[in-house]
Design an enzyme around this catalytic site. Structure first.
Site, PDB file in Angstrom:
ATOM      1  N   CYS A   8      21.660   1.942  31.489  1.00 11.28           N
ATOM      2  CA  CYS A   8      21.772   2.867  30.421  1.00 11.28           C
ATOM      3  C   CYS A   8      21.227   4.596  31.355  1.00 11.28           C
ATOM      4  O   CYS A   8      21.853   5.256  31.622  1.00 11.28           O
ATOM      5  CB  CYS A   8      20.605   2.242  29.169  1.00 11.28           C
ATOM      6  SG  CYS A   8      21.038   3.102  27.569  1.00 11.28           S
ATOM      7  N   HIS A  13      22.748  -3.181  27.377  1.00 14.56           N
ATOM      8  CA  HIS A  13      21.650  -3.675  27.869  1.00 14.56           C
ATOM      9  C   HIS A  13      21.070  -5.228  27.923  1.00 14.56           C
ATOM     10  O   HIS A  13      21.127  -5.754  27.453  1.00 14.56           O
ATOM     11  CB  HIS A  13      20.643  -3.023  27.145  1.00 14.56           C
ATOM     12  CG  HIS A  13      19.755  -1.716  26.883  1.00 14.56           C
ATOM     13  ND1 HIS A  13      19.025  -1.578  27.932  1.00 14.56           N
ATOM     14  CD2 HIS A  13      20.301  -0.504  26.317  1.00 14.56           C
ATOM     15  CE1 HIS A  13      19.074  -0.343  27.132  1.00 14.56           C
ATOM     16  NE2 HIS A  13      20.004   0.427  26.386  1.00 14.56           N
ATOM     17  N   GLU A  23      18.870  -6.909  30.428  1.00 14.86           N
ATOM     18  CA  GLU A  23      18.168  -7.279  29.450  1.00 14.86           C
ATOM     19  C   GLU A  23      17.610  -7.673  28.066  1.00 14.86           C
ATOM     20  O   GLU A  23      16.398  -8.120  28.119  1.00 14.86           O
ATOM     21  CB  GLU A  23      16.909  -6.389  30.277  1.00 14.86           C
ATOM     22  CG  GLU A  23      16.773  -4.871  29.307  1.00 14.86           C
ATOM     23  CD  GLU A  23      17.130  -4.243  29.594  1.00 14.86           C
ATOM     24  OE1 GLU A  23      18.918  -4.150  30.011  1.00 14.86           O
ATOM     25  OE2 GLU A  23      16.878  -3.135  28.319  1.00 14.86           O
TER      26      GLU A  23
END
Lengths: 172, 262
Positions: B89, B218, B220
Site C-alpha cells: 500500500c 494488504h 498481511e
C-alpha cells in the site's frame, strides 16, 4: 442560440500555517535548494460556466465547499488570474515562480463536482479542473536560472508526470 | 538454518507496522520494527517490509516524501544485492515514487494515481480477489493463477504510466505479479472487480529480478482465517490458522532461505 461559456479561476490559500507547504520547503532545503526563500501552496480551480459570472462567484465562495472563511483566503477572476493577485507584494522582489500542477486527462474531482451541481444547484458548471498552484520564491537568480530550477523541482518532487502535468505560469 | 531477520521500516505516518510484523513472524521469520531515521545497520537484515499507512500524511502526493529519505538509498542498494523488499500500500507508493519499481530505466516510470471509482472519490476500502501471475520472491508458493481474497484500502492506488510500451514490457518480463480479478479468476477491467481503475488490472508489480514487490492490497490483513469475511470458522484454532495471504510472506522466507542462505 449558442450559450457562451466563461472561464473562472479560483485560487484558495490557507490563512493558517500550511503544513504541506512547510514540509515541502524543508525537504527542498534538505535536498540542496538553499536559495529557495519561501514556498506557498494554493488550491486551484478552473470552472467553465454558462451564465452570469458575478452570480456564480458570489454564491460559490459562500457555500463552504471550496472556501472556508475561517481558514482560507481566496482570489477569483474571470479568465486567467494574474500572479500579482495570489503572489502579492513579493512579486517586486523577483525570482518567483508560480507552478500549476494538474491531473492529466481531465479527470475531475467527482465528489466536489457532484456536491456543487447536484446538491447546491450550480447547474451552470460545464467543466471543472482542480490542481495545486505552488509559488517558489528564490533569494536570487535571473529569470532563466530560477525557471530551470523550478522545472527541476517540479519534476523531482511536485509532479509525477505519469499522471500529472505542470506549467510555469506567467508572473505578470 | 537461522530464521530470516526482517526489518519492518516505519516512517512518520506508517500505521500497518504491527500487523505486517505479525504476518512476518507467523510465516516463520523474525521481525523488527525500525524507524526511518534509526541508526540500525540495514545490512544486518535479510529482507525488508515497507508497510502501509500515510507516510508524511501523504503530503504533496502519497509516498513521495518518504521516497526522498536516505534510508531508501540503502534499501535500493540492498535490493540490488538481491535482498527481498515488499512495499504494501503506502510502501508500494514509496517504491514506485523512488523508481525502484519497476526499476527498468533508473527513473520514476510509473505512478500510483488517485483512484477512479464511479461512486467514491478519494479513499476507498473493500475486499477484492487477486490472481497470482508472473514470478517473484513473493508468490512462489501460490499455484499458477491461484485466486485469493484480500482487502484494499487506499485513495491513490491506480497503477499508470505515460510510457506506452511499459505495460507490454512488464507483461513480457513477468513483472505483473497479481491482477485484480473476479471470484472465478477472470480479469475484468471494470469496477468493482478493478477497485481503482488500475491499468490492465494491475495490483502488484515487481522489479525485473523479482526480489522487490509493490503491492497495493494488504496480504498481511488476509493472512489469518479470522480476517477473512464470510468464512466459517469452527473454533479459535481454525480462526487463527493461516489464510492465503500468508503465502506472500512464506514465499519471501523461502526465497531468502534458497537464494541468500544457501
Amino acid at each position: 442560440m449558442i450559450k457562451m461559456t466563461t472561464v473562472v479561476e479560483i485560487i484558495v490559500e490557507f490563512k493558517i500555517p500550511d503544513t504541506t507547504a512547510i514540509t515541502t520547503y524543508h525537504l527542498l532545503y534538505k535536498l540542496g535548494y538553499k536559495n529557495l526563500r519561501k514556498l506557498s501552496r494554493m488550491e486551484y480551480y478552473r470552472f467553465s460556466i454558462a451564465g452570469d459570472f458575478r452570480e456564480f462567484t458570489n454564491k460559490i465562495v459562500k457555500v463552504d465547499v471550496l472556501v472556508n472563511a475561517n481558514k482560507h483566503n481566496y482570489f477569483i477572476q474571470k479568465n486567467v488570474l494574474s500572479a500579482k493577485h495570489f503572489l502579492g507584494d513579493d512579486l517586486s522582489i523577483g525570482g518567483i515562480m508560480p507552478i500549476l500542477v494538474l491531473v492529466k486527462n481531465d479527470i475531475p474531482d467527482k465528489g466536489v463536482l457532484s456536491v456543487l451541481k447536484n446538491r447546491l444547484g450550480f447547474e451552470q458548471i460545464k467543466r471543472m479542473e482542480k490542481g495545486i498552484l505552488w509559488g517558489l520564491y528564490f533569494d536570487e537568480g535571473d529569470n532563466n536560472s530560477t525557471m530551470n530550477i523550478s522545472r527541476e523541482i517540479a519534476r523531482r518532487l511536485l509532479v509525477n508526470e505519469n499522471y500529472q502535468s505542470f506549467e510555469v505560469r506567467s508572473r505578470m | 538454518m537461522p530464521s530470516p531477520k526482517i526489518a519492518v521500516i516505519m516512517f512518520p505516518g506508517t500505521n500497518c507496522e504491527q500487523e505486517s510484523a505479525r504476518a512476518v513472524i507467523s510465516a516463520g521469520m523474525t521481525a523488527e520494527i525500525i524507524r526511518w531515521n534509526s541508526p540500525a545497520k540495514l545490512d544486518d537484515y535479510d529482507g525488508f517490509v515497507l508497510p502501509g499507512g500515510f507516510s508524511y500524511e501523504d503530503r504533496i502526493r502519497a509516498g513521495i516524501i518518504a521516497a526522498q529519505e536516505s534510508i531508501m538509498s540503502d534499501i535500493k542498494r540492498l535490493a540490488d544485492l538481491g535482498k527481498p523488499v515488499i512495499g504494501i500500500c503506502n510502501g508500494a507508493q514509496i517504491l514506485v515514487e523512488s523508481g525502484i519499481i519497476p526499476g527498468l530505466k533508473n527513473k520514476v516510470e510509473m505512478a500510483l494515481a488517485p483512484n477512479i471509482n464511479p461512486f467514491v472519490s478519494g479513499y476507498y476500502c473493500t475486499w477484492v480477489y487477486l490472481r497470482s501471475t508472473g514470478k517473484s520472491a513473493f508468490n512462489s508458493l501460490f499455484s499458477p493463477n491461484e485466486i485469493f481474497p484480500v482487502p484494499v484500502a487506499h485513495g491513490e492506488g491506480r497503477f499508470v504510466t505515460r510510457d506506452k510500451e511499459l505495460i507490454e514490457t512488464l507483461k513480457k518480463n513477468n513483472q505483473i505479479i497479481f491482477w485484480y480479478c473476479d471470484g472465478s479468476g477472470e480479469v475484468i477491467e471494470k469496477f468493482p472487480i478493478n477497485p481503482n481503475g488500475s491499468s490492465y488490472n494491475i495490483a502488484a508489480v515487481s522489479n525485473e529480478k523479482g526480489n522487490v514487490l509493490a503491492i497495493m492490497p494488504h496480504p498481511e490483513r488476509a493472512s489469518f482465517k479470522r480476517q477473512i469475511p464470510n468464512l466459517v470458522k469452527r473454533d479459535i484454532q481454525e480462526a487463527e490458522s493461516h489464510a492465503e495471504g500468508i503465502k506472500v510472506f512464506e514465499s519471501m522466507k523461502l526465497y531468502i532461505e534458497s537464494q541468500l542462505f544457501s
